[in-house]
Design a protein around this motif. Structure first.
Motif, short mmCIF file in Angstrom:
data_model
loop_
_atom_site.label_atom_id
_atom_site.label_comp_id
_atom_site.label_asym_id
_atom_site.label_seq_id
_atom_site.Cartn_x
_atom_site.Cartn_y
_atom_site.Cartn_z
N ILE A 21 130.49 14.89 -30.52
CA ILE A 21 130.39 15.62 -31.60
C ILE A 21 129.02 15.82 -32.31
CG2 ILE A 21 131.14 15.20 -34.13
CD1 ILE A 21 133.50 13.48 -33.05
N LEU A 22 128.23 15.03 -32.00
CA LEU A 22 126.77 15.03 -32.40
C LEU A 22 126.32 16.28 -31.81
CD1 LEU A 22 125.54 11.42 -32.63
CD2 LEU A 22 125.56 13.02 -34.67
N ALA A 23 126.44 16.43 -30.56
CA ALA A 23 126.03 17.86 -29.73
C ALA A 23 126.71 19.14 -30.61
CB ALA A 23 126.34 17.61 -28.34
N ALA A 24 128.02 19.02 -31.05
CA ALA A 24 128.43 20.14 -31.75
C ALA A 24 127.85 20.29 -33.08
CB ALA A 24 130.05 19.92 -31.97
N ARG A 25 127.30 19.39 -33.52
CA ARG A 25 126.68 19.37 -34.86
C ARG A 25 125.31 19.93 -34.67
NH1 ARG A 25 126.01 14.90 -39.31
NH2 ARG A 25 124.45 14.33 -37.80
N SER A 26 124.66 19.42 -33.53
CA SER A 26 123.30 20.04 -33.09
C SER A 26 123.51 21.69 -32.99
CB SER A 26 122.93 19.51 -31.83
OG SER A 26 121.44 19.74 -31.37
N GLU A 27 124.40 22.02 -32.15
CA GLU A 27 124.87 23.66 -32.09
C GLU A 27 124.85 24.11 -33.31
OE1 GLU A 27 124.80 25.91 -29.62
OE2 GLU A 27 124.89 24.56 -27.79
N ALA A 28 125.73 23.61 -34.11
CA ALA A 28 125.96 24.24 -35.40
C ALA A 28 124.35 24.41 -36.38
CB ALA A 28 126.98 23.53 -36.36
N ALA A 38 118.65 20.15 -35.86
CA ALA A 38 119.49 20.29 -34.48
C ALA A 38 118.93 19.44 -33.39
CB ALA A 38 119.33 21.93 -33.81
N MET A 39 117.53 19.18 -33.50
CA MET A 39 116.84 18.42 -32.37
C MET A 39 117.18 17.09 -32.76
SD MET A 39 114.67 18.30 -30.10
CE MET A 39 113.50 19.89 -29.84
N ALA A 40 117.33 16.55 -34.17
CA ALA A 40 117.68 15.47 -34.33
C ALA A 40 119.06 14.91 -33.89
CB ALA A 40 117.60 15.01 -35.94
N ASP A 41 119.87 15.73 -33.93
CA ASP A 41 121.30 15.46 -33.43
C ASP A 41 121.29 15.43 -32.09
OD1 ASP A 41 122.63 14.89 -35.77
OD2 ASP A 41 123.41 17.03 -36.16
N ALA A 42 120.55 16.45 -31.36
CA ALA A 42 120.45 16.19 -29.88
C ALA A 42 119.92 14.98 -29.28
CB ALA A 42 119.68 17.56 -29.30
N ASP A 43 118.86 14.42 -30.17
CA ASP A 43 118.12 13.27 -29.59
C ASP A 43 119.21 12.11 -29.91
OD1 ASP A 43 115.76 14.53 -29.23
OD2 ASP A 43 114.76 13.96 -31.25
N ARG A 44 120.02 12.04 -30.98
CA ARG A 44 121.06 11.03 -31.39
C ARG A 44 122.08 11.19 -30.31
NH1 ARG A 44 123.46 11.16 -36.98
NH2 ARG A 44 124.68 9.66 -36.16
N LEU A 57 119.79 20.17 -22.64
CA LEU A 57 120.08 21.68 -22.77
C LEU A 57 119.95 22.16 -24.24
CD1 LEU A 57 120.80 24.32 -21.44
CD2 LEU A 57 123.24 23.70 -21.90
N LEU A 58 120.10 21.15 -25.33
CA LEU A 58 120.25 21.42 -26.66
C LEU A 58 118.75 21.45 -26.83
CD1 LEU A 58 123.32 19.66 -28.14
CD2 LEU A 58 122.99 21.92 -27.80
N ARG A 59 118.00 20.63 -26.47
CA ARG A 59 116.66 20.48 -26.90
C ARG A 59 115.93 21.59 -26.09
NH1 ARG A 59 117.35 14.49 -26.77
NH2 ARG A 59 116.69 14.70 -24.48
N GLY A 60 116.10 22.07 -25.01
CA GLY A 60 115.60 23.20 -24.49
C GLY A 60 115.78 24.23 -25.20
#
Length: 176
Positions: A21-28, A38-44, A57-60
């Protein structure tokens, strides 16, 4: 959309420790241009599930958007290390190599993406774009034709093929 983000926010409030879910929010956040969020949620997400390739992949993607292509490549490479069957990671890293002008590394990664998902037209189209940049019109057209055969409704694939015909001097075919 804001409504989509609202739903994801509710999901996070219900399950704040859910890395998916955090990754989905990062994408959003990424899609809204909110790169810090986005970076903060990817990190979490990565801290909750350090074996997941998705946060890397998200951080990339975020580093790429910020213009740090080398850092983007490092993050995506870690995603690939964690999940060597991640076709989208190979595609993402190939796009970064392409941005850097390292077409041979881009082609190697696009080749791997195609091997992993031979029914994904996007991977063929992207590889065809690199073949076009390298001046290999025949290979560019072969990949673009495959992409169009797999999904004839994607305008981008048709546009790329038109570019290849045009660069090949086939003006009548480019406008057909």
């Amino acid at each position: 959309t804001d409504r989509g983000l609202e739903d994801i926010e509710k999901a996070v409030s219900l399950e704040p420790g859910n890395d998916f879910i955090l990754a989905a929010r990062s994408e959003a956040w990424f899609s809204k241009g909110e790169l810090d969020r986005a970076m903060a949620d990817a990190d979490r997400s990565g801290k909750i599930n350090p074996k997941s390739d998705n946060p890397y992949l998200l951080r990339g993607k975020v580093w790429s958007e910020r213009g740090d292509i080398d850092r983007s490549i490092r993050e995506i490479s870690e995603a690939i290390r964690l999940n060597p069957k991640g076709d989208f990671s190979y595609n993402a890293r190939a796009l970064q190599w392409q941005t850097k002008g390292d077409y041979d590394k881009a082609l190697a990664d696009f080749d791997q993406a195609v091997r992993l998902s031979p029914r994904n037209g996007k991977f063929y189209a992207n590889r065809g774009a690199v073949w076009l940049l390298k001046g290999d019109i025949d290979r560019a057209l072969a990949d673009q034709n495959t992409a169009i055969r797999l999904d004839p409704t994607v305008a981008y694939y048709l546009s790329l093929r038109g570019d290849s015909w045009r660069y090949n001097g086939e003006f009548k075919l480019a406008f057909a």
